[in-house]
Design an enzyme around this catalytic site. Structure first.
Site, PDB file in Angstrom:
ATOM      1  N   ALA A 189      45.374  42.718  40.991  1.00 24.38           N
ATOM      2  CA  ALA A 189      45.039  43.713  42.005  1.00 24.38           C
ATOM      3  C   ALA A 189      43.761  43.240  42.689  1.00 24.38           C
ATOM      4  CB  ALA A 189      44.847  45.064  41.350  1.00 24.38           C
ATOM      5  N   GLY A 243      47.533  42.579  37.729  1.00 27.50           N
ATOM      6  CA  GLY A 243      48.627  43.153  38.510  1.00 27.50           C
ATOM      7  C   GLY A 243      49.645  42.106  38.947  1.00 27.50           C
ATOM      8  N   GLU A 290      51.909  41.868  36.139  1.00 29.23           N
ATOM      9  CA  GLU A 290      52.659  43.136  36.088  1.00 29.23           C
ATOM     10  C   GLU A 290      53.724  43.204  37.188  1.00 29.23           C
ATOM     11  OE1 GLU A 290      48.774  45.205  36.042  1.00 29.23           O
ATOM     12  OE2 GLU A 290      49.644  46.403  34.434  1.00 29.23           O
ATOM     13  N   GLU A 301      42.271  42.291  32.585  1.00 31.89           N
ATOM     14  CA  GLU A 301      41.568  43.489  33.072  1.00 31.89           C
ATOM     15  C   GLU A 301      40.408  43.904  32.174  1.00 31.89           C
ATOM     16  OE1 GLU A 301      44.881  43.139  32.902  1.00 31.89           O
ATOM     17  OE2 GLU A 301      45.849  44.057  34.657  1.00 31.89           O
TER      18      GLU A 301
HETATM   19  N1  CO8 Z   1      40.916  40.274  43.770  1.00 32.13           N
HETATM   20  C1  CO8 Z   1      40.230  39.932  44.876  1.00 32.13           C
HETATM   21  N2  CO8 Z   1      39.927  38.664  45.186  1.00 32.13           N
HETATM   22  C2  CO8 Z   1      40.317  37.702  44.327  1.00 32.13           C
HETATM   23  C3  CO8 Z   1      41.032  37.978  43.147  1.00 32.13           C
HETATM   24  C4  CO8 Z   1      41.347  39.350  42.889  1.00 32.13           C
HETATM   25  N3  CO8 Z   1      42.063  39.724  41.810  1.00 32.13           N
HETATM   26  N4  CO8 Z   1      41.260  36.834  42.496  1.00 32.13           N
HETATM   27  C5  CO8 Z   1      40.730  35.866  43.253  1.00 32.13           C
HETATM   28  N5  CO8 Z   1      40.141  36.368  44.345  1.00 32.13           N
HETATM   29  C6  CO8 Z   1      39.448  35.676  45.414  1.00 32.13           C
HETATM   30  C7  CO8 Z   1      38.086  35.179  44.964  1.00 32.13           C
HETATM   31  O1  CO8 Z   1      37.133  36.230  45.043  1.00 32.13           O
HETATM   32  C8  CO8 Z   1      37.842  34.054  45.919  1.00 32.13           C
HETATM   33  O2  CO8 Z   1      37.435  34.619  47.144  1.00 32.13           O
HETATM   34  P1  CO8 Z   1      36.081  34.055  47.889  1.00 32.13           P
HETATM   35  O3  CO8 Z   1      36.445  32.644  48.243  1.00 32.13           O
HETATM   36  O4  CO8 Z   1      35.954  34.960  49.071  1.00 32.13           O
HETATM   37  O5  CO8 Z   1      35.011  34.132  46.895  1.00 32.13           O
HETATM   38  C9  CO8 Z   1      39.215  33.465  46.145  1.00 32.13           C
HETATM   39  O6  CO8 Z   1      40.149  34.473  45.742  1.00 32.13           O
HETATM   40  C10 CO8 Z   1      39.478  32.229  45.291  1.00 32.13           C
HETATM   41  O7  CO8 Z   1      39.210  32.565  43.946  1.00 32.13           O
HETATM   42  P2  CO8 Z   1      38.266  31.689  42.997  1.00 32.13           P
HETATM   43  O8  CO8 Z   1      37.218  30.998  43.795  1.00 32.13           O
HETATM   44  O9  CO8 Z   1      37.804  32.565  41.882  1.00 32.13           O
HETATM   45  O10 CO8 Z   1      39.320  30.606  42.473  1.00 32.13           O
HETATM   46  P3  CO8 Z   1      39.287  29.798  41.103  1.00 32.13           P
HETATM   47  O11 CO8 Z   1      40.370  28.774  41.212  1.00 32.13           O
HETATM   48  O12 CO8 Z   1      37.910  29.341  40.796  1.00 32.13           O
HETATM   49  O13 CO8 Z   1      39.665  30.861  39.958  1.00 32.13           O
HETATM   50  C11 CO8 Z   1      40.955  32.667  39.003  1.00 32.13           C
HETATM   51  C12 CO8 Z   1      40.944  31.427  39.917  1.00 32.13           C
HETATM   52  C13 CO8 Z   1      40.734  32.244  37.552  1.00 32.13           C
HETATM   53  C14 CO8 Z   1      42.346  33.284  39.133  1.00 32.13           C
HETATM   54  C15 CO8 Z   1      39.859  33.663  39.426  1.00 32.13           C
HETATM   55  O14 CO8 Z   1      39.955  33.865  40.834  1.00 32.13           O
HETATM   56  C16 CO8 Z   1      39.945  35.005  38.762  1.00 32.13           C
HETATM   57  O15 CO8 Z   1      39.565  35.123  37.603  1.00 32.13           O
HETATM   58  N6  CO8 Z   1      40.417  36.032  39.495  1.00 32.13           N
HETATM   59  C17 CO8 Z   1      40.489  37.400  39.004  1.00 32.13           C
HETATM   60  C18 CO8 Z   1      41.596  37.568  37.999  1.00 32.13           C
HETATM   61  C19 CO8 Z   1      41.611  38.978  37.483  1.00 32.13           C
HETATM   62  O16 CO8 Z   1      40.695  39.444  36.842  1.00 32.13           O
HETATM   63  N7  CO8 Z   1      42.724  39.685  37.747  1.00 32.13           N
HETATM   64  C20 CO8 Z   1      42.909  41.038  37.312  1.00 32.13           C
HETATM   65  C21 CO8 Z   1      42.512  41.996  38.381  1.00 32.13           C
HETATM   66  S1  CO8 Z   1      42.528  43.684  37.814  1.00 32.13           S
HETATM   67  C22 CO8 Z   1      44.131  44.173  37.953  1.00 32.13           C
HETATM   68  O17 CO8 Z   1      44.993  43.421  38.338  1.00 32.13           O
HETATM   69  C23 CO8 Z   1      44.437  45.573  37.543  1.00 32.13           C
HETATM   70  C24 CO8 Z   1      45.808  46.000  38.014  1.00 32.13           C
HETATM   71  C25 CO8 Z   1      46.024  47.451  37.720  1.00 32.13           C
HETATM   72  C26 CO8 Z   1      45.789  48.357  38.892  1.00 32.13           C
HETATM   73  C27 CO8 Z   1      46.311  49.707  38.555  1.00 32.13           C
HETATM   74  C28 CO8 Z   1      45.975  50.777  39.534  1.00 32.13           C
HETATM   75  C29 CO8 Z   1      46.516  52.138  39.171  1.00 32.13           C
END
Ligand code: CO8
Length: 257
Positions: free
Chosen positions: A65, A108, A111, A131
């Site tokens: 998400a 997400g 999911e 998460e």
């Molecule tokens: N949300 C927003 N932006 C994101 C996300 C995300 N989940 N993941 C990556 N990005 C963005 C980064 O911020 C970055 O943007 P910017 O260049 O502007 O800084 C760009 O994508 C590239 O990402 P990275 O530079 O971090 O790329 P890497 O190759 O270094 O790393 C990873 C890749 C490991 C995937 C890393 O990006 C990461 O850890 N991302 C987050 C993963 C995460 O925690 N996901 C879970 C999110 S929470 C969720 O999904 C809950 C769902 C339930 C909702 C229910 C509602 C009722």
């Protein structure tokens, strides 16, 4: 239809949705959810479409998400707006849906992939429910679907540590149906979708509905449901055609009726 966060196309009888927010690794925001549902509405309404494939990029199916969108939310808003409840509409689709996953399928993203009927994974796929590292837990069905797919021990470990699982472990654990080389992912998924779309659509939809009952009811109720729909299939022309084609040693020509 022109979308901002996804691309859609039709390949024969297959509807293809490509998540398209490369700058955010296809993070799932509200706009994307709305567009995915619009695209699915259109494919479900199109009598020509027999199967839907959902994919991302080679680097990410979806990295979760959209954390930037979520970080601004508060409890009354999430509750009152029933934040992300639109994902239930995605998981409630009736036509067969395949997730073709390469790269990250996190939070997400994992999911969303599990909402599809099955996952075909590229060998570079990485699944996880990280998460907990953000101070929350899965909120789009992950605690329930992951547990049903890979069992309690692994689901607990994944959700409590946030560790990622590679494609091979995901296949071994029952999370994905098949692993293919990354370069072949889309072709393999489309080929599989084509096979499904060549079957009788009502029969494929009844099969999907019946397998999904297995998550909801007892074994005896599930078997009763299966038998009743099995009986109902004898009211279709496609059952007559399928069996006549077998007996006549020719390929069937299903008419979706
Ligand atoms: N949300 C927003 N932006 C994101 C996300 C995300 N989940 N993941 C990556 N990005 C963005 C980064 O911020 C970055 O943007 P910017 O260049 O502007 O800084 C760009 O994508 C590239 O990402 P990275 O530079 O971090 O790329 P890497 O190759 O270094 O790393 C990873 C890749 C490991 C995937 C890393 O990006 C990461 O850890 N991302 C987050 C993963 C995460 O925690 N996901 C879970 C999110 S929470 C969720 O999904 C809950 C769902 C339930 C909702 C229910 C509602 C009722």
């Amino acid at each position: 239809m022109a979308f901002e966060t996804i691309l859609t196309e039709t390949r024969g009888k297959v509807g293809l949705i490509t998540l398209n927010r490369p700058q955010a690794l296809n993070a799932l925001n509200s706009a994307l959810l709305g567009e995915v549902n619009q695209a699915l509405d259109a494919f479900e309404a199109d009598a020509n479409i027999g199967c839907i494939v959902i994919t991302g990029s080679e680097k990410a199916f979806a990295a979760g998400a959209d954390i930037k969108e979520m970080s601004e939310l508060n409890y009354p808003h999430t509750y009152m707006a029933d934040f992300f409840s639109g994902w239930e509409k995605v998981s409630g689709r009736r036509k067969p849906m395949i997730a073709a996953v390469a790269g990250f399928a996190l939070g997400g993203g994992c999911e969303f992939a599990m909402m599809c009927d099955f996952i075909i994974a590229a060998d570079n796929a990485k699944f996880g429910q990280p998460e907990i590292k953000l101070g929350v837990m899965p909120g789009m069905g992950g605690t329930q679907r992951l547990t049903r797919l890979i069992g309690r021990a692994k689901a607990m470990e994944m959700c409590l540590t946030g560790r990622m699982m590679g494609a091979e472990e995901a296949e071994r654990s029952g999370l994905v149906a098949r692993v293919v080389p990354a370069a072949d992912l889309l072709n393999e998924a489309l080929k599989t979708a084509d096979t499904i779309a060549s079957m009788s659509l009502p029969i494929a939809m009844m099969t999907k509905e019946t397998i999904n009952r297995a998550d909801e009811v007892t074994l005896s109720e599930g078997i009763r449901f299966e038998r009743r729909l099995f009986h109902a299939m004898f009211a279709t022309a496609d059952q007559k055609e399928g069996m006549a084609a077998f007996v006549g040693k020719r390929p069937p020509e299903f008419k979706n009726g």
